[in-house]
Write an enzyme that holds these catalytic residues in place. Structure first.
Site, short mmCIF file in Angstrom:
data_model
loop_
_atom_site.label_atom_id
_atom_site.label_comp_id
_atom_site.label_asym_id
_atom_site.label_seq_id
_atom_site.Cartn_x
_atom_site.Cartn_y
_atom_site.Cartn_z
N VAL A 1 0.86 -1.18 0.00
CA VAL A 1 0.00 0.00 0.00
C VAL A 1 0.90 1.23 0.00
CG1 VAL A 1 -1.84 1.25 1.19
CG2 VAL A 1 -1.73 -1.25 1.33
N CYS A 2 0.59 2.17 -0.88
CA CYS A 2 1.32 3.44 -0.93
C CYS A 2 2.82 3.18 -1.12
CB CYS A 2 1.02 4.24 0.33
SG CYS A 2 1.49 5.98 0.28
N THR A 3 3.66 3.80 -0.29
CA THR A 3 5.11 3.65 -0.46
C THR A 3 5.64 2.34 0.09
OG1 THR A 3 5.45 4.92 1.58
CG2 THR A 3 5.55 6.14 -0.51
#
Length: 320
Positions: A104-106
């Site tokens: 998720v995300c970075t």
């Protein structure tokens, strides 16, 4: 049906919503269909971690004691951009053993640091796509989609995109009805496909500094069916076409043509989702001119024609 273990890894500097968003989805599925998911959390040494919002999260245990999960979830946050070597080493060893490896995300930066995204297509939060591409040139970074699936690895954009991806995984495991029930409970839409853009054209582009260019941006948004060629827009800004194109890109971060394409696509998508207008009328009012031109634009950008997009993403009609 065999129970699937979902293991979310934790670390200092993790974004709390990257963890709790997907975990709430899987927990909701377990409530609706008991025995389908077992959710666990683990940090490198089993110690509590401090999230970016200041919350302290206590894991179930350490990564070294965690069994290989069905779904391994790697969240993002500042702590993922310069990750703990223990975390990277554990993910490098155990990630390939998971049936599904999810970021998720970075969190994608952790997978990339572990070498698990080499030769694969992936995404992350739009603000970090350039950095991830620069730091890991062997990874094919796509900055546009909400999430990307490449084999058993799935990467998603920022924060709420983790919920979209988790809903897609639950739908894959347990069917649309349960995924839809969870989405309703969380008051989110079960509508965003993985290839839907992370954000609107107006949010993606910077607001121009000079008023003539800001006026052009407003005009494009308000009149997608107008003549929006560079020459016409340059005349509106009282600039030469060459000077206008250069200034528009410098101040907004994208070319006039790309901005127009994004606005028209977004306008057409909204009409398909929110109205009963016909395809021909929508193609005209969105600036495409013909249904065929709109169909080509949708297939190129979203991988699906307008009629199929409407079928999949327009809310079903309800009767009183």
């Amino acid at each position: 049906m065999a129970q699937r273990t979902v293991l979310a890894v934790l670390f200092d500097g993790v974004q709390s919503l990257d963890v709790t968003g997907p975990v709430e989805v899987f927990a909701g599925a377990e409530l609706l269909s008991p025995g389908t998911y077992r959710i666990r959390t683990a940090s490198p040494d089993g110690a509590p971690v401090r999230t970016t919002s200041g919350l302290t999260v206590v894991p179930d245990g350490s990564l070294d004691d965690a069994a290989d999960p069905h779904t391994l979830l790697v969240p993002g946050g500042p702590g993922s951009l310069d990750p703990d070597p223990r975390l990277v080493g554990w993910v490098r060893e155990h990630g390939p053993r998971a049936v599904r490896l999810v970021s998720v995300c970075t969190g994608a930066a952790v997978l990339a640091a572990a070498g698990l995204l080499d030769g694969r297509r992936a995404t992350t939060h739009w603000a970090y796509c350039d950095r991830l591409a620069r730091d890991h040139p062997a990874v094919e970074i796509d900055p546009d989609p909400v999430y990307v699936r490449d084999g058993h690895i799935a990467t998603s954009a920022g924060v709420t995109a983790g919920i979209d991806l988790a809903l897609a995984l639950v739908e894959e495991d347990l069917g649309r009805d349960i995924a839809l029930a969870i989405a309703r409970h969380l008051v989110v839409f079960l509508r965003r496909p993985g290839n839907q853009a992370q954000f609107s054209a107006q949010l993606e582009a910077q607001t121009a500094h000079r008023e003539p260019l800001r006026d052009v941006q407003r005009f494009i948004t308000e009149s997608p069916d107008a003549d929006l060629c560079v020459e016409a827009l340059a005349a509106r800004a009282r600039l030469s076409p060459r000077h206008f194109a250069r200034a528009f890109r410098a101040e907004t971060g994208m070319t006039p043509g790309r901005y127009v394409d994004r606005v028209r696509l977004e306008h057409a998508r909204r009409l398909l989702e929110d109205t009963t207008d016909g395809i021909e009328e929508i193609s005209r009012t969105s600036g495409y001119g013909t249904p065929e031109a709109m169909r080509r634009a949708f297939v190129k950008a979203l991988g699906t024609p307008p009629a199929e997009y409407r079928r999949r993403f327009r809310p079903a009609a309800t009767t009183p």
